[in-house]
Write an enzyme that holds these catalytic residues in place. Structure first.
Site, PDB file in Angstrom:
ATOM      1  N   ASP A  66     112.552   3.787  31.822  1.00  0.00           N
ATOM      2  CA  ASP A  66     111.992   4.058  33.147  1.00  0.00           C
ATOM      3  C   ASP A  66     110.500   3.721  33.098  1.00  0.00           C
ATOM      4  OD1 ASP A  66     110.916   5.359  35.432  1.00  0.00           O
ATOM      5  OD2 ASP A  66     112.538   6.825  35.411  1.00  0.00           O
ATOM      6  N   ASN A  90     108.208  -6.486  38.433  1.00  0.00           N
ATOM      7  CA  ASN A  90     109.046  -6.512  39.626  1.00  0.00           C
ATOM      8  C   ASN A  90     109.609  -5.135  39.975  1.00  0.00           C
ATOM      9  OD1 ASN A  90     111.332  -7.725  41.469  1.00  0.00           O
ATOM     10  ND2 ASN A  90     112.393  -6.646  39.816  1.00  0.00           N
ATOM     11  N   ARG A 124      98.814  -2.925  31.389  1.00  0.00           N
ATOM     12  CA  ARG A 124      97.810  -2.506  30.391  1.00  0.00           C
ATOM     13  C   ARG A 124      98.261  -2.905  28.982  1.00  0.00           C
ATOM     14  NH1 ARG A 124      95.135  -1.566  26.834  1.00  0.00           N
ATOM     15  NH2 ARG A 124      93.635   0.098  26.422  1.00  0.00           N
ATOM     16  N   TYR A 156     104.761   3.639  50.980  1.00  0.00           N
ATOM     17  CA  TYR A 156     105.253   2.380  50.380  1.00  0.00           C
ATOM     18  C   TYR A 156     104.214   1.272  50.593  1.00  0.00           C
ATOM     19  CZ  TYR A 156     107.876  -1.823  49.360  1.00  0.00           C
ATOM     20  OH  TYR A 156     108.241  -3.031  48.825  1.00  0.00           O
ATOM     21  N   LYS A 160     101.947  -1.025  47.899  1.00  0.00           N
ATOM     22  CA  LYS A 160     101.908  -2.497  47.836  1.00  0.00           C
ATOM     23  C   LYS A 160     100.505  -3.028  48.127  1.00  0.00           C
ATOM     24  CE  LYS A 160     106.034  -3.314  46.357  1.00  0.00           C
ATOM     25  NZ  LYS A 160     106.295  -4.003  45.086  1.00  0.00           N
ATOM     26  N   VAL A 189     113.975  -9.169  52.172  1.00  0.00           N
ATOM     27  CA  VAL A 189     114.882  -9.796  51.199  1.00  0.00           C
ATOM     28  C   VAL A 189     116.137  -8.936  51.110  1.00  0.00           C
ATOM     29  CG1 VAL A 189     115.038 -10.817  48.904  1.00  0.00           C
ATOM     30  CG2 VAL A 189     112.778 -10.279  49.856  1.00  0.00           C
TER      31      VAL A 189
HETATM   32  P1  NDP Z   1     116.445  -3.788  44.116  1.00  0.00           P
HETATM   33  O1  NDP Z   1     116.651  -2.356  44.474  1.00  0.00           O
HETATM   34  O2  NDP Z   1     117.607  -4.707  44.246  1.00  0.00           O
HETATM   35  O3  NDP Z   1     115.854  -3.889  42.642  1.00  0.00           O
HETATM   36  C1  NDP Z   1     114.873  -2.992  42.175  1.00  0.00           C
HETATM   37  C2  NDP Z   1     114.769  -3.095  40.665  1.00  0.00           C
HETATM   38  O4  NDP Z   1     113.714  -2.224  40.225  1.00  0.00           O
HETATM   39  C3  NDP Z   1     116.045  -2.657  39.959  1.00  0.00           C
HETATM   40  O5  NDP Z   1     116.328  -3.543  38.907  1.00  0.00           O
HETATM   41  C4  NDP Z   1     115.694  -1.284  39.410  1.00  0.00           C
HETATM   42  O6  NDP Z   1     116.351  -1.081  38.163  1.00  0.00           O
HETATM   43  C5  NDP Z   1     114.199  -1.431  39.153  1.00  0.00           C
HETATM   44  N1  NDP Z   1     113.536  -0.137  39.121  1.00  0.00           N
HETATM   45  C6  NDP Z   1     113.344   0.719  40.158  1.00  0.00           C
HETATM   46  N2  NDP Z   1     112.755   1.847  39.717  1.00  0.00           N
HETATM   47  C7  NDP Z   1     112.577   1.695  38.377  1.00  0.00           C
HETATM   48  C8  NDP Z   1     112.026   2.514  37.352  1.00  0.00           C
HETATM   49  N3  NDP Z   1     111.532   3.725  37.620  1.00  0.00           N
HETATM   50  N4  NDP Z   1     112.004   2.053  36.084  1.00  0.00           N
HETATM   51  C9  NDP Z   1     112.489   0.815  35.806  1.00  0.00           C
HETATM   52  N5  NDP Z   1     113.026  -0.004  36.725  1.00  0.00           N
HETATM   53  C10 NDP Z   1     113.070   0.437  37.997  1.00  0.00           C
HETATM   54  O7  NDP Z   1     115.236  -4.272  45.049  1.00  0.00           O
HETATM   55  P2  NDP Z   1     114.402  -5.650  45.106  1.00  0.00           P
HETATM   56  O8  NDP Z   1     114.921  -6.653  44.171  1.00  0.00           O
HETATM   57  O9  NDP Z   1     114.275  -5.997  46.525  1.00  0.00           O
HETATM   58  O10 NDP Z   1     112.988  -5.109  44.633  1.00  0.00           O
HETATM   59  C11 NDP Z   1     112.216  -5.734  43.623  1.00  0.00           C
HETATM   60  C12 NDP Z   1     110.749  -5.683  44.022  1.00  0.00           C
HETATM   61  O11 NDP Z   1     110.578  -6.436  45.227  1.00  0.00           O
HETATM   62  C13 NDP Z   1     110.206  -4.295  44.336  1.00  0.00           C
HETATM   63  O12 NDP Z   1     108.923  -4.179  43.764  1.00  0.00           O
HETATM   64  C14 NDP Z   1     110.108  -4.274  45.857  1.00  0.00           C
HETATM   65  O13 NDP Z   1     109.114  -3.392  46.312  1.00  0.00           O
HETATM   66  C15 NDP Z   1     109.759  -5.713  46.118  1.00  0.00           C
HETATM   67  N6  NDP Z   1     110.001  -6.214  47.471  1.00  0.00           N
HETATM   68  C16 NDP Z   1     111.252  -6.164  48.033  1.00  0.00           C
HETATM   69  C17 NDP Z   1     111.458  -6.666  49.300  1.00  0.00           C
HETATM   70  C18 NDP Z   1     112.780  -6.567  49.987  1.00  0.00           C
HETATM   71  O14 NDP Z   1     112.826  -6.693  51.223  1.00  0.00           O
HETATM   72  N7  NDP Z   1     113.884  -6.395  49.264  1.00  0.00           N
HETATM   73  C19 NDP Z   1     110.362  -7.307  50.037  1.00  0.00           C
HETATM   74  C20 NDP Z   1     109.106  -7.311  49.362  1.00  0.00           C
HETATM   75  C21 NDP Z   1     108.940  -6.812  48.107  1.00  0.00           C
HETATM   76  P3  NDP Z   1     117.044   0.294  37.726  1.00  0.00           P
HETATM   77  O15 NDP Z   1     117.456   1.028  38.961  1.00  0.00           O
HETATM   78  O16 NDP Z   1     118.199  -0.157  36.866  1.00  0.00           O
HETATM   79  O17 NDP Z   1     116.009   0.993  36.935  1.00  0.00           O
HETATM   80  C1  8X3 Z   2     109.631  -4.764  51.417  1.00  0.00           C
HETATM   81  C2  8X3 Z   2     109.435  -5.409  52.748  1.00  0.00           C
HETATM   82  O1  8X3 Z   2     108.823  -4.966  55.159  1.00  0.00           O
HETATM   83  O2  8X3 Z   2     110.486  -3.491  54.128  1.00  0.00           O
HETATM   84  O3  8X3 Z   2     108.443  -4.731  50.707  1.00  0.00           O
HETATM   85  O4  8X3 Z   2     108.162  -3.307  53.583  1.00  0.00           O
HETATM   86  S1  8X3 Z   2     109.195  -4.237  53.941  1.00  0.00           S
END
Ligand code: NDP
Ligand code: 8X3
Length: 257
Positions: A66, A90, A124, A156, A160, A189
């Site tokens: 985590d 990510n 870091r 949120y 960001k 996305v």
């Molecule tokens: P998903 O929920 O599909 O993927 C999120 C990933 O983050 C998972 O692999 C999850 O793994 C991991 N994660 C979450 N919390 C933790 C934690 N505490 N420790 C380790 N891993 C963690 O979402 P997305 O692929 O969409 O999100 C990826 C990134 O993209 C995020 O930073 C999100 O804010 C950003 N984003 C998403 C957008 C969207 O519309 N989908 C738009 C803009 C940005 P696990 O649960 O196995 O730990």
């Molecule tokens: C995820 C996109 O518009 O839901 O970062 O905040 S939005």
């Protein structure tokens, strides 16, 4: 034809169990890069490793932890035999869409501890080693939410905005080194993101993408690969990517049916 500069590089992806992280891991492996894939859900990491091993010749290692646990982040980085060429920060989430006067403190803690503090811990530990080698690339997944706020998204969006500031500040801190720092900032996305935001409510999550063609995780992964694959003297600081029918965090055009 674009030169492939990723072959045999080592890429550490946080949050590779789903969405953008998983799609990026797949494209990096296809490009011949080696991977350290991380996330909390070990079963998914092992499944992805198996599938990558069947399709590509890259080496793939898994680390299940985590990112909110700083010591686990440290242990992960210290356990690596190979230096990290690209850190893809990510892992992240939105939790809840409640107004500032009603929101749940646990939701806030989850977002702040993952999206800001988790990203910082990984940065870091990895950047210290990158500076010793005078090379490397840190790519942070930001968001349009790093540029705008919207109702119910104060925290949120705050996280960001922090990712944007951390990206800019880290680039400045590393001035004079060969280390690159970038952000990739998408709009909507279609991943598990909305399901997580609505605490597992699939129906609510589906409404977000109703009558609209959102970006796919692969669309964003392609941009991540592009950013990572630039020549060593080229640093893309940020990119904003929308689906064609999205023009701001809240301005979207939905088709009639
Ligand atoms: P998903 O929920 O599909 O993927 C999120 C990933 O983050 C998972 O692999 C999850 O793994 C991991 N994660 C979450 N919390 C933790 C934690 N505490 N420790 C380790 N891993 C963690 O979402 P997305 O692929 O969409 O999100 C990826 C990134 O993209 C995020 O930073 C999100 O804010 C950003 N984003 C998403 C957008 C969207 O519309 N989908 C738009 C803009 C940005 P696990 O649960 O196995 O730990
Ligand atoms: C995820 C996109 O518009 O839901 O970062 O905040 S939005």
């Amino acid at each position: 034809m674009t030169t492939n500069r990723l072959k045999n590089k080592w890429i550490l992806v946080t949050g590779a169990t789903s969405g953008i992280g998983k799609a990026s891991a797949e494209l990096f492996a296809e490009a011949g890069a080696n991977l350290v894939i991380t996330g909390r859900r070990e079963g998914r990491l092992l499944k992805l490793k198996k599938s990558l091993n069947e399709r590509f010749s890259s080496e793939v290692h898994t680390r299940s932890f985590d990112v909110r646990d700083r010591e686990e982040c440290r242990k992960c980085v210290e356990s690596l035999e190979n230096p990290v060429d690209v850190l893809l920060n990510n892992a992240g989430l939105a939790s809840g869409l409640d107004t500032i006067d009603q929101a749940d403190f646990e939701d806030w803690d989850k977002m702040i501890d993952t999206n800001i503090k988790g990203l910082l811990s990984m940065t870091r530990f990895v950047s210290e080693k990158m500076r010793e080698r005078n090379e490397g690339h840190i790519i942070n997944i930001g968001s349009i939410a790093g540029y705008e706020a919207y109702p119910g998204g104060s925290v949120y969006c705050g996280t960001k905005h922090a990712v944007k500031a951390i990206t800019q500040g880290a680039k400045m801190d590393l001035t004079g080194t060969n280390i690159r720092v970038s952000a990739v900032s998408p709009g909507m996305v279609d991943t598990e993101f909305s399901e997580v935001r609505f605490h597992g409510d699939k129906e609510e999550a589906e409404k977000v993408y109703e009558n609209l063609k959102p970006l796919t995780a692969e669309d964003v992964a392609e941009i991540v690969l592009f950013v990572a694959n630039r020549p060593a003297h080229v640093n893309i600081l940020d990119t904003i990517i929308f689906p064609v029918h999205q023009s701001s965090a809240t301005l979207v055009h939905r088709s009639e049916e």
